[in-house]
Design a protein around this motif. Structure first.
Motif, PDB file in Angstrom:
ATOM      1  N   UNK A 186      -5.630  12.114 -16.196  1.00 19.33           N
ATOM      2  CA  UNK A 186      -5.562  13.526 -15.622  1.00 19.33           C
ATOM      3  C   UNK A 186      -6.345  13.703 -14.345  1.00 19.33           C
ATOM      4  N   UNK A 187      -7.448  12.843 -14.323  1.00 21.82           N
ATOM      5  CA  UNK A 187      -8.156  13.088 -13.006  1.00 21.82           C
ATOM      6  C   UNK A 187      -7.701  13.004 -11.676  1.00 21.82           C
ATOM      7  N   UNK A 188      -7.939  13.632 -10.868  1.00 21.92           N
ATOM      8  CA  UNK A 188      -7.264  13.568  -9.434  1.00 21.92           C
ATOM      9  C   UNK A 188      -7.719  12.263  -8.666  1.00 21.92           C
ATOM     10  N   UNK A 189      -7.171  11.740  -8.080  1.00 26.18           N
ATOM     11  CA  UNK A 189      -7.228  10.320  -7.168  1.00 26.18           C
ATOM     12  C   UNK A 189      -7.965  10.845  -5.927  1.00 26.18           C
ATOM     13  N   UNK A 200      -9.497   6.762  -2.116  1.00 30.71           N
ATOM     14  CA  UNK A 200      -9.147   5.639  -3.200  1.00 30.71           C
ATOM     15  C   UNK A 200      -7.930   4.875  -2.543  1.00 30.71           C
ATOM     16  N   UNK A 201      -8.088   3.715  -2.266  1.00 33.21           N
ATOM     17  CA  UNK A 201      -6.865   2.763  -1.946  1.00 33.21           C
ATOM     18  C   UNK A 201      -5.910   2.831  -3.135  1.00 33.21           C
ATOM     19  N   UNK A 202      -4.668   2.922  -2.818  1.00 27.89           N
ATOM     20  CA  UNK A 202      -3.539   2.871  -3.873  1.00 27.89           C
ATOM     21  C   UNK A 202      -2.371   2.013  -3.527  1.00 27.89           C
ATOM     22  N   UNK A 203      -1.833   1.151  -4.483  1.00 29.76           N
ATOM     23  CA  UNK A 203      -0.586   0.287  -4.158  1.00 29.76           C
ATOM     24  C   UNK A 203       0.379   0.409  -4.874  1.00 29.76           C
ATOM     25  N   UNK A 204       1.528   0.401  -4.627  1.00 24.40           N
ATOM     26  CA  UNK A 204       2.865   0.444  -5.533  1.00 24.40           C
ATOM     27  C   UNK A 204       2.928  -0.417  -6.302  1.00 24.40           C
ATOM     28  N   UNK A 205       3.014   0.045  -7.816  1.00 25.14           N
ATOM     29  CA  UNK A 205       3.188  -1.020  -8.847  1.00 25.14           C
ATOM     30  C   UNK A 205       4.571  -1.685  -8.716  1.00 25.14           C
ATOM     31  N   UNK A 226       1.060  -1.405   0.308  1.00 24.25           N
ATOM     32  CA  UNK A 226       0.104  -0.177  -0.066  1.00 24.25           C
ATOM     33  C   UNK A 226       0.818   1.328  -0.084  1.00 24.25           C
ATOM     34  N   UNK A 227       0.412   2.414  -0.539  1.00 30.35           N
ATOM     35  CA  UNK A 227       0.954   3.553  -0.706  1.00 30.35           C
ATOM     36  C   UNK A 227       0.778   4.545   0.557  1.00 30.35           C
ATOM     37  N   UNK A 228       1.690   5.063   1.244  1.00 32.09           N
ATOM     38  CA  UNK A 228       1.485   5.638   2.356  1.00 32.09           C
ATOM     39  C   UNK A 228       1.097   7.309   1.989  1.00 32.09           C
ATOM     40  N   UNK A 229       0.248   7.882   2.747  1.00 35.12           N
ATOM     41  CA  UNK A 229      -0.472   8.737   2.348  1.00 35.12           C
ATOM     42  C   UNK A 229       0.709  10.093   1.986  1.00 35.12           C
ATOM     43  N   UNK A 230       1.763  10.562   2.389  1.00 34.92           N
ATOM     44  CA  UNK A 230       2.225  11.622   2.032  1.00 34.92           C
ATOM     45  C   UNK A 230       2.864  11.413   0.523  1.00 34.92           C
ATOM     46  N   UNK A 231       3.206  10.298   0.194  1.00 31.03           N
ATOM     47  CA  UNK A 231       3.631  10.054  -1.186  1.00 31.03           C
ATOM     48  C   UNK A 231       2.580  10.002  -2.312  1.00 31.03           C
ATOM     49  N   UNK A 232       1.216   9.984  -2.024  1.00 27.30           N
ATOM     50  CA  UNK A 232       0.150   9.971  -2.840  1.00 27.30           C
ATOM     51  C   UNK A 232      -0.512  11.257  -3.222  1.00 27.30           C
ATOM     52  N   UNK A 233       0.125  12.252  -2.389  1.00 30.38           N
ATOM     53  CA  UNK A 233      -0.305  13.729  -2.464  1.00 30.38           C
ATOM     54  C   UNK A 233      -0.550  14.143  -3.784  1.00 30.38           C
ATOM     55  N   UNK A 234      -1.588  14.519  -4.472  1.00 30.70           N
ATOM     56  CA  UNK A 234      -1.822  15.084  -5.619  1.00 30.70           C
ATOM     57  C   UNK A 234      -1.854  14.187  -6.812  1.00 30.70           C
TER      58      UNK A 234
END
Length: 552
Positions: free
Chosen positions: A175-178, A182-187, A161-169
């Motif tokens: 081009x749509x903002x996440x 929405x949960x995100x994971x590192x590819x 999973x992606x930690x919150x600071x790294x996913x900012x913006x």
């Protein structure tokens, strides 16, 4: 303070001025520094499936994975403490990728014992799920700290999973903002700390944020990207505490690398890719770094494996002291690694029947230069292919989709596929004249820059960044008439920022891939003349800052 400073490890003499003399491209193995305390970093970038030798503009055979392997082996023999890094875009560019989708690419790199690779935008050409499948062939980590996938994708369940600071913006492809919810994971892994005979090297992977518009949106639903510099600002201070040397392994382009070096102190070396730049000497960006050169060095080795980069870094009790850098030519005539050549042979044999078939004869080499500075012989041909195949009034192809020159003499199917490697299909869209004008204005504003296009069936002048004197089929543009405009599916779905096609209405699918249509076109037109035709004529000056190119 570095780890080595705390351990008070070894001492190295650094030449006056704070760093070693930067070696040019003519440097030989014999002139290589003999300091045993140097760490050697060998680097490549933007191989683009060029696993086999190919002719350079002078007709000399260069590159190829087997020849590259031998160069790397010799470099390693000269300096036992070594790392081998690649800065991304391993995929896409020759028929080997069209048929085998990256499998031989990662196998060959594994035979070369790469230590790490960056995640390039073309690794997403077939979508994230396929890349994860192909990645199983890579026996080394592939890194990016700023490319993510939707956390609810079934195939992504094992990803971190992606930690919150790294996913900012972060933004989805398109081009749509996440949304924050929405949960995100590192590819892929964000970074890896490598221990090289007692020297701790932090390698941080970063990918261009431009993937929001330069990869296929339909194939990459659920892929997101954050600003690479913002992510680096979060991670580099953490890595600085853990490592003797911090390396950013980036697929950003040399201009973005410069910005990264200016805005994120703490990076000793940027090993870059994406812009296909031959940096014959390392580029120094001064900043607050506490190393022997008070800044960050940037290196890049061009494209297609024509050169291998080498950087020797002196590390002592006070951290990084200095470095040298050079680009080494890769020439098959000087030898090839037998194991790599043997591994590639079945792949080579299996595509030979298709790729070696002749389709056309040229009098001269048709270069791929100048594609962002007006119409060109090569660009006109590709646009003509699309126009005739679609039976349209106008045809548009982004210049970034045309990737290589056509050789002099016999042109084979493989040569055409190398010029047009992407599996793009030709589509047709009905557009009103006023919409065509907006389309041409979009192209005109990108004259000399990424996103420019080649056209057929029309002509216009670029004046003050706008399209003027527009003519379709020899007649003045009629704002109220509906025209059939042909393009490729990548542009129709918003690639390179061309959002106006999809807004104009549904596309008529031809079912024909551009490279296949190009082969058929040449067979139908054995006397086709490659030449400039004055379809896009520029009037006025372009600021130098607008002449920057960033290959897709």
């Amino acid at each position: 303070m570095s780890v080595l400073q705390r351990r008070n490890a070894f001492f190295v003499h650094v030449a006056a001025g704070g760093f070693f003399l930067l070696l040019g491209a003519s440097a030989t193995f014999a002139s290589w520094p003999a300091q045993p305390e140097s760490l050697l970093i060998i680097h490549t970038n933007d191989i683009h499936a060029h696993l086999l030798p190919y002719p350079d503009p002078k007709g000399e055979m260069v590159g190829g994975a087997a020849a590259r392997a031998l160069v790397i082996e010799r470099l390693r023999d000269s300096k036992p403490r070594a790392l081998l890094l690649d800065a991304g875009d391993v995929f896409q560019g020759t028929p080997l990728y069209n048929v085998f989708r990256g499998i031989p690419d990662y196998r060959s790199m594994s035979l070369l014992h790469y230590d790490a690779g960056a995640f390039g935008n073309h690794e997403l050409d077939d979508g994230p799920a396929w890349w994860v499948h192909a990645r199983a062939e890579a026996k080394f980590p592939i890194l990016t700290a700023n490319v993510f996938v939707a956390g609810d994708s079934a195939w992504a369940a094992s990803l971190a999973p992606v930690e919150r600071p790294s996913r900012k913006g972060a933004r989805w492809i398109g081009g749509t903002r996440v949304p924050d919810s929405a949960p995100l994971r590192h590819i892929a892994e964000p970074y890896r700390i490598l221990d090289v005979d007692g020297v701790k090297v932090a390698v941080l992977g970063l990918t261009t944020g431009d993937i929001v518009s330069i990869v296929s949106r339909p194939r990459n639903e659920g892929v997101a990207v954050a600003d690479p510099i913002a992510v680096a600002q979060i991670l580099v201070p953490e890595l600085r505490k853990k490592a003797d040397l911090v390396v950013a392994l980036t697929h950003l382009g040399v201009d973005e690398d410069r910005a990264l070096a200016r805005r994120v102190p703490g990076i000793d070396l940027i090993v870059g890719g994406h812009s296909h730049t031959f940096l014959w000497e390392p580029v120094l960006i001064s900043n607050r770094n506490e190393n022997g050169y008070d800044g960050t060095m940037i290196v890049q080795a061009g494209r297609w494996g024509e050169r291998v980069g080498r950087v020797a870094i002196a590390i002592g009790p006070r951290g990084v002291g200095g470095l040298t850098g050079a680009l080494i030519p890769v020439r098959p005539s000087e030898g090839e690694d037998r194991a790599v050549a043997t591994m590639l042979q079945p792949f080579r044999d299996s595509i030979a029947v298709m790729t070696e078939r002749p389709v056309f004869t040229t009098r001269n080499r048709i270069p791929s230069s100048g594609l962002e500075e007006g119409d060109t012989p090569l660009g006109n041909w590709v646009a003509d292919v699309i126009l005739e195949t679609a039976r349209a009034h106008v045809a548009i192809i982004n210049s970034g989709g045309i990737r290589a020159p056509l050789p002099e003499g016999t042109v084979t199917v493989g040569d055409v596929y190398t010029v047009l490697p992407f599996d793009n299909t030709i589509v047709t869209v009905p557009m009103k004249g006023w919409q065509v004008r907006e389309l041409f204005d979009f192209i005109a504003a990108r004259f000399g820059k990424h996103g420019f296009a080649q056209i057929s069936g029309a002509q216009f002048k670029v004046r003050r960044g706008r399209a003027t004197d527009i003519r379709i089929g020899g007649h003045a543009l009629d704002s109220n008439r509906t025209y059939r405009v042909a393009t490729i599916d990548f542009l129709y779905t918003g690639g390179d920022g061309y959002t106006m096609f999809e807004k104009a209405g549904p596309a008529e699918q031809s079912g024909k891939m551009t490279h296949d249509a190009a082969v058929e076109f040449l067979r139908r037109h054995p006397d086709y003349e490659f030449k400039k035709r004055g379809r896009i004529v520029w009037e006025g000056g372009i600021p130098m800052r607008d002449m920057i190119r960033s290959p897709r």
